[in-house]
Design a protein around this motif. Sequence first.
Motif, PDB file in Angstrom:
ATOM      1  N   PRO A  26       0.820  -1.209   0.000  1.00  0.00           N
ATOM      2  CA  PRO A  26       0.000   0.000   0.000  1.00  0.00           C
ATOM      3  C   PRO A  26       0.857   1.263   0.000  1.00  0.00           C
ATOM      4  O   PRO A  26       1.820   1.367   0.750  1.00  0.00           O
ATOM      5  CB  PRO A  26      -0.809  -0.093   1.301  1.00  0.00           C
ATOM      6  CG  PRO A  26      -0.753  -1.502   1.706  1.00  0.00           C
ATOM      7  CD  PRO A  26       0.531  -2.050   1.163  1.00  0.00           C
ATOM      8  N   ARG A  27       0.489   2.195  -0.866  1.00  0.00           N
ATOM      9  CA  ARG A  27       1.238   3.447  -0.947  1.00  0.00           C
ATOM     10  C   ARG A  27       0.261   4.601  -1.138  1.00  0.00           C
ATOM     11  O   ARG A  27      -0.815   4.438  -1.691  1.00  0.00           O
ATOM     12  CB  ARG A  27       2.162   3.455  -2.171  1.00  0.00           C
ATOM     13  CG  ARG A  27       3.191   2.372  -2.218  1.00  0.00           C
ATOM     14  CD  ARG A  27       4.481   2.804  -1.554  1.00  0.00           C
ATOM     15  NE  ARG A  27       5.505   1.805  -1.775  1.00  0.00           N
ATOM     16  CZ  ARG A  27       6.124   1.155  -0.793  1.00  0.00           C
ATOM     17  NH1 ARG A  27       5.836   1.400   0.459  1.00  0.00           N
ATOM     18  NH2 ARG A  27       7.047   0.267  -1.078  1.00  0.00           N
ATOM     19  N   ASN A  28       0.715   5.751  -0.746  1.00  0.00           N
ATOM     20  CA  ASN A  28       0.022   6.992  -1.028  1.00  0.00           C
ATOM     21  C   ASN A  28       0.135   7.269  -2.535  1.00  0.00           C
ATOM     22  O   ASN A  28       1.223   7.294  -3.086  1.00  0.00           O
ATOM     23  CB  ASN A  28       0.712   8.078  -0.203  1.00  0.00           C
ATOM     24  CG  ASN A  28       0.244   9.458  -0.539  1.00  0.00           C
ATOM     25  OD1 ASN A  28      -0.571   9.661  -1.438  1.00  0.00           O
ATOM     26  ND2 ASN A  28       0.751  10.411   0.203  1.00  0.00           N
ATOM     27  N   ILE A  29      -1.001   7.510  -3.180  1.00  0.00           N
ATOM     28  CA  ILE A  29      -0.999   7.626  -4.640  1.00  0.00           C
ATOM     29  C   ILE A  29      -0.193   8.832  -5.128  1.00  0.00           C
ATOM     30  O   ILE A  29       0.323   8.850  -6.237  1.00  0.00           O
ATOM     31  CB  ILE A  29      -2.438   7.656  -5.181  1.00  0.00           C
ATOM     32  CG1 ILE A  29      -2.433   7.431  -6.694  1.00  0.00           C
ATOM     33  CG2 ILE A  29      -3.143   8.952  -4.823  1.00  0.00           C
ATOM     34  CD1 ILE A  29      -3.725   6.983  -7.258  1.00  0.00           C
ATOM     35  N   TYR A  30      -0.036   9.839  -4.281  1.00  0.00           N
ATOM     36  CA  TYR A  30       0.714  11.022  -4.705  1.00  0.00           C
ATOM     37  C   TYR A  30       2.218  10.762  -4.830  1.00  0.00           C
ATOM     38  O   TYR A  30       2.941  11.542  -5.411  1.00  0.00           O
ATOM     39  CB  TYR A  30       0.472  12.182  -3.731  1.00  0.00           C
ATOM     40  CG  TYR A  30      -0.899  12.764  -3.884  1.00  0.00           C
ATOM     41  CD1 TYR A  30      -1.157  13.703  -4.871  1.00  0.00           C
ATOM     42  CD2 TYR A  30      -1.940  12.364  -3.065  1.00  0.00           C
ATOM     43  CE1 TYR A  30      -2.424  14.231  -5.036  1.00  0.00           C
ATOM     44  CE2 TYR A  30      -3.206  12.879  -3.225  1.00  0.00           C
ATOM     45  CZ  TYR A  30      -3.441  13.815  -4.211  1.00  0.00           C
ATOM     46  OH  TYR A  30      -4.694  14.329  -4.382  1.00  0.00           O
ATOM     47  N   THR A  31       2.671   9.656  -4.222  1.00  0.00           N
ATOM     48  CA  THR A  31       4.097   9.375  -4.311  1.00  0.00           C
ATOM     49  C   THR A  31       4.442   8.607  -5.582  1.00  0.00           C
ATOM     50  O   THR A  31       5.596   8.331  -5.848  1.00  0.00           O
ATOM     51  CB  THR A  31       4.571   8.551  -3.098  1.00  0.00           C
ATOM     52  OG1 THR A  31       3.954   7.265  -3.170  1.00  0.00           O
ATOM     53  CG2 THR A  31       4.219   9.203  -1.788  1.00  0.00           C
ATOM     54  N   ILE A  32       3.424   8.264  -6.371  1.00  0.00           N
ATOM     55  CA  ILE A  32       3.668   7.453  -7.561  1.00  0.00           C
ATOM     56  C   ILE A  32       3.877   8.368  -8.759  1.00  0.00           C
ATOM     57  O   ILE A  32       3.001   9.138  -9.117  1.00  0.00           O
ATOM     58  CB  ILE A  32       2.472   6.520  -7.818  1.00  0.00           C
ATOM     59  CG1 ILE A  32       2.224   5.653  -6.589  1.00  0.00           C
ATOM     60  CG2 ILE A  32       2.723   5.665  -9.052  1.00  0.00           C
ATOM     61  CD1 ILE A  32       0.831   5.103  -6.537  1.00  0.00           C
TER      62      ILE A  32
END
Lengths: 940, 541
Positions: free
Chosen positions: A120-126
């Motif tokens: 799981p990741r914060n979408i803004y870091t992609i």
Amino acid sequence: MNNYIKIIFSLFFLAPSAVPAAAHAYAAGVLFQDTARQAARQDSIYPLFFTTKQKDQLVSAVGFADGAALRAVPLTGIGNALTGRIAGLATIQDAGEPGNDQPLFLLRGRTPLVLVDGIPRNIYTILPEQVASVTVLKDALSAAALGLRGADGVILITTRKEAKQRGHNMDFSINTGIAQPLKQRELLSAAAYAELYNEALQNDGRPALYTADDIVKYRNGSAPYTHPDNNWYARVMEKQAPYQRYVLSANGKTDAMGYFLSIDYLEQDGLLNQSSLNSYSTNVDYKRFGFRGNVSIDLSPRTKLSLNIHGSSRRRNAPGGAASLSFAPNTGRLDISTGSISGLFNSILNTPANAYPVYNPDGSFGGNQLFSNNIWGQATGAGYSQINMNDGLADLVLERDMSDVWKGWWVKGTASYTMEIIHNIIRNKSFATYEMKVTGANDTIYRQFGSIGEQANTSGVSVRNGSLFMDFSTGVSRSWNEHHLDVALQYQRSSARYGNQLPFVIKNGIFRAEYRMGNRYILDVVTSYSGNNWYKPGHQYNFYPAAGLGWNVHNENFFPQNSFFDQLKLRTNYGLVGRIDANYFSYLYTYSNYGSAYYIGTGAGGVQGTEESQLPYVRTTEKALKWNIGADLGMLNNRATLSVDYYRNRFYDLLQQRGRNTALLGAPYPAENIGKSQYSGLEATAGWSDKVNAFEYEIAANLAIQRGRIIYNDQPPQAHPWMETAGDRIGQQYGYIADGFVTTAGEGPVVEGYRSVPGDLKYRDLNGDGVINFYDVTKIGPDKPEIYYGISAGFRFKGFDVSLQLAGLANRMMNLTGLGEWEFQNEGRGPAFPHHYNRWTPETAATATYPRLTAGFNPNNHVNSSFWLSSADFLRLKTVALGYTFRGGVLDRLKIKGCRVFASGYNLLTFSGQDRFDPENGSLGYPLQRILNGGISIKF
Amino acid sequence: MLAAVTFIFVFSCRKYETYPVERITDNIVYDSLDKNATYAEWVVNGIYAFLPNGYNRIDNVVLDAATDDAVASNFGNNIEVLGKSRLSAVNNPDDKWALAYEAIRRANLFLANIHVVPRDETTKTYWKAEVRFIRAMNYFELLRRYGGVPLLGDKAYSLEENIQLGRNTFNEVVSYIVQECDAIYPSLRTDPIDNTNLGRITQAAALALKSRTLLLAASPLNNPADDPARWLAAATAAKDVINLGKYSLAGNFREIFTNRKSPEVILAYQAAQHSNLERQNAPVGYVEPNVSQGYVSPTQELVNAFPMQNGLPVTDAASGYDPANPYTGRDPRLAATVFYNGMMWLRRPVETFEGGLDNPSAAVRVSRRTRTGYYLRKFLGDFGNATDYSNQNHNFPIFRYAEILLNYAEAANETDDQAAAYTQLKEIRKRAGLQAGADDLYGLKANMGKTDMREAIRLERRLELAFEEHRYWDLRRWKTAEQMLNKQLTGVKIIRNTDGTFTYSYQPVDYVSFAAKQYAYPVPYKEVTASGGGITQNKDW
């Protein structure tokens, strides 16, 4: 390398889409849509959650988007690039601020989990440039391995890895463009406002406020300080703002290692006007720097070590004001809003054109008791704030083919650490506004409102998250005769820390087994036993099993071998998946303290209080039993493809307050695992791709029809059947049913106690008691299923390439109430809007589409009713990309493999029944944007 | 190589506690080893906050803005739901159902657990009695709103229990409150209370609650047969407070509301010192840092109800009332209750004439302006000659001695003891600053019978207790709301003449309306449906 290791390797080291397809796209230097192409290929490999599946082995409903196509869109984030591409995945973009503009996802009606390389990741870091592909796991089987996080579906993003072929490639691209606001609400001029306000006052039986002379002055602008006429959008907003992005990426492969490297820099300016008085920016600027390095090393012929590192640093700027953050551990979505931006746009929609002059003659901010907060001051005079967001991650993967020990055996271990820090710097100041009053011939006094404050600097770390993820898997892959069996066991542990809370630990044991016979019959079983430590011991773990069956009919002997039907596959799966919503140790019965509960003694000092916290309830995960059945069809040499899926997802154990939540308990009831709902729907994706000489083209369309219903919500028996809500559409709107306008004073039925005048709304009296009250509230929104659709098309001819994407939705209603809709809100001090010209007046009684105007809140007209519902259907031309690729000739001598020049646009056209605002976000806050972009990409 | 991978999994040893041990559990709150009973005392403090509070508590205006005493200065104020018959079982700005039962739960949990804590018995006895008082007070708040409500006794329900109770009758709730007051009386602190414990419940508060409850039970709304025994009980209860001999009328009417400690206040909702009331209620024409909002516009009807200083009504030809100078020579309580044109405030006269600073022409952008020519003055600090506001005591008087005297007068009159009623009214009027007159009747008519005296007492309650949330309930309890609250309300229009004099004219400004079913509030709809038929809705809702 044998087969199974190929599959494993393809997970971490190969591009997810089939090698030939991706290689083709790269070699051509073209970012081409290949939805239809992908669907047709039987050997395409889909990345799933910690595994991969070849297309013809897949028995679950999986959506796929190739990273190359997504990167063609001039976007800062990956979320908006997915709009309209995958059947069943809807996006709603509700905010447009740079750096805060990622959409809300709805996958089969639910908000899916976003994973990057399985975590799981914060979408803004992609960063889009790093994305190799996006896989959407829609059903139970594909998400079963996630166990207690699988119920809402998954958007799985896979990052780019080493090159497929030996050698080194480098790609440098420059994007530059402008962002323009999409539709914003129109505001009335001061004169028009004043006339309507007078009319509203007269309707209310109150004297008019503005004289004819006032209105003349507003109209001709002869008294700009006492009779100002401001268009606040024009004052605060620029018409366009620049945007630029530089990306350097490289990949390659040698005998012993492979790599992908990328550096990405983005600068996006906000659309707010700046004041020359400030040496600093008060604009909504966004800057982002990110890098990724994915490196793999062959330690031995059977052993591979890979290391992925990623870091990004993002900075958002805003006018002065507090920032607020909310973080949802379940979805990984981090919502950051700066109160100053929403506050600014709120003020614009709450301030009439004549409220005050921007500046007084002496240069001070205009204002008065009613409007003490000058909008231009809010935008430029309140200091500024910055949100600095930094994140970094490192993945280490070690895997070994153990075939030397036991044929077909493999092992793999993964460890990943992520950290995220969000640091706010707030440099606020307060400003005063002044009301000018001319008291004599040469005598002007200024009355002050608010106070001038020194700049106050504060900073704080608002988010400190760290998480460690580990995975250990082992499995055996064996074939004999026409049989093939894959078995794998997997243990995962993720531990995340948010602030000072105890770690949020998820442990997950996974068993997978896949049996295939002759590539005709497929049986796939996945079971997860997973749990979380925030639940009460004994209620932490659950089994989440799923199984699927597939039949590749085209591989049967009886399948006609002709060129009309190429492939036919039938597949279905059924399983149980969970949704975690643990609510930090809420099973504990505790008390909490609070200050100044009461005041005792003559000293007037506050005394401390202690009270029961929320009553404890032993939660379990929410769960869903999901069934999916689908068919894939290929025709005419696989030029035509069609995929159809039907699903029925039954959610239960949903958290909600019980229906009989009587206040006699003396405390609010906690949410309990009692709700039930059902989402069902039909999805279809059709494609056509072909090549006529040098002209290659394709078109793909997808459609999702989706219905969400409340099955059980524990509502106690109601006074009338129309007040029952079980069985209603999820998100249904409730209110009175409007029934035309009042024509004579006192006519009804109207809201109980209200004294009607002509032009007021009448409502349907459902219970026939002569008055309108809550007994007459019923569902007013549509009961039809929601529809989402998208169309992708593209062609390539010699060096030219063109692609476009459309997305739309239907059967959604907007409730046009409150801010920006009703006239003269906030005790009559709010503005009116051009649509209020359609108001009821005695002359326009037959044609009016708006009730008579009221100077302030009207308890009869300004309530929820069917009158205010309006269609939110729309179709948007989301993206168009045009490019031309130069190759050979001089470029060869310069060792340049290709050079593409391109132009692209985002949010270019919108078709909708709403002409006053953008149908997607309602145009109440910072606007959504249209982006016009051009650039060059050079490949070495 | 594999060893390295395996190692990663092995080192994940326990580093954290398994649950948040910092949480305060119930055995810490009620700790059998805590001689100081720190948390238990804080629980009591928390329960105190459930005493009824007043002032501008409904959308920034006072409850009595839903009567003929005042209107909200702004249009569309939520108080109109109460004042214009728009009340419903899902929309009630004065709904107290959930809040009262929250107080009752807290009290019952405390009573069930406090025995564990080894604090000295004296203190624990006080606490238990105080908590029981607050519980009874909350039942009273429910009683006058909804009529009979479920009595829970000492029970604090758990989530597992299916709570399906029926409503107790009005009389059962009255008896419960009275019994509780009687039971806790000996255990409470005696009056007058010491400075350290100011604000805590005393014996007089228990008697005062009993008086108010029995008066409600004896009133026409709840005593249709006019049972004299009920009036007698109400009279006795009020007399008990008087007989306690610990309270008296304060010398200065205004200071009752701004002194932290007053000989007249039996129980007040204690608050920090602040200037919020001044900022909410004072006229709108003042500038930073004294910007005031003028939320409440008292009506001409209320102003007219105040007599002249000689005690005679303004309609009495002998009163000396001068229509050209309507505010001179009036009952001093008028100036302590409303702002009128010309009254000093923050070193300038209040200007509520047309176009004045506090009633500016429509074109001037102020948040709101008086609709009646008056603003609410009562409860505010003495800022007539001050430059700026400063923090004041603003403790809402829940019970004060003047109410007890009026309770006694009312009940005594109904038991045909007009002499007792005269005594109380004269005492009140004397303190108010009215002139005794030659007949020593402070303007009261001589030899009033029961009916005249009833009217005199009702008028006195309106004046003396204005904006203290009495008239709203009194009109209901007297069952006169249908007559008194269905009418146009008026305000004054003041024109300043060129010579500096003023011309007064009167005009309708708004209406107030009342439907018979409003004598009892509707039970919240959710409670009716959640009860599974146990809780019946009040009539006509």
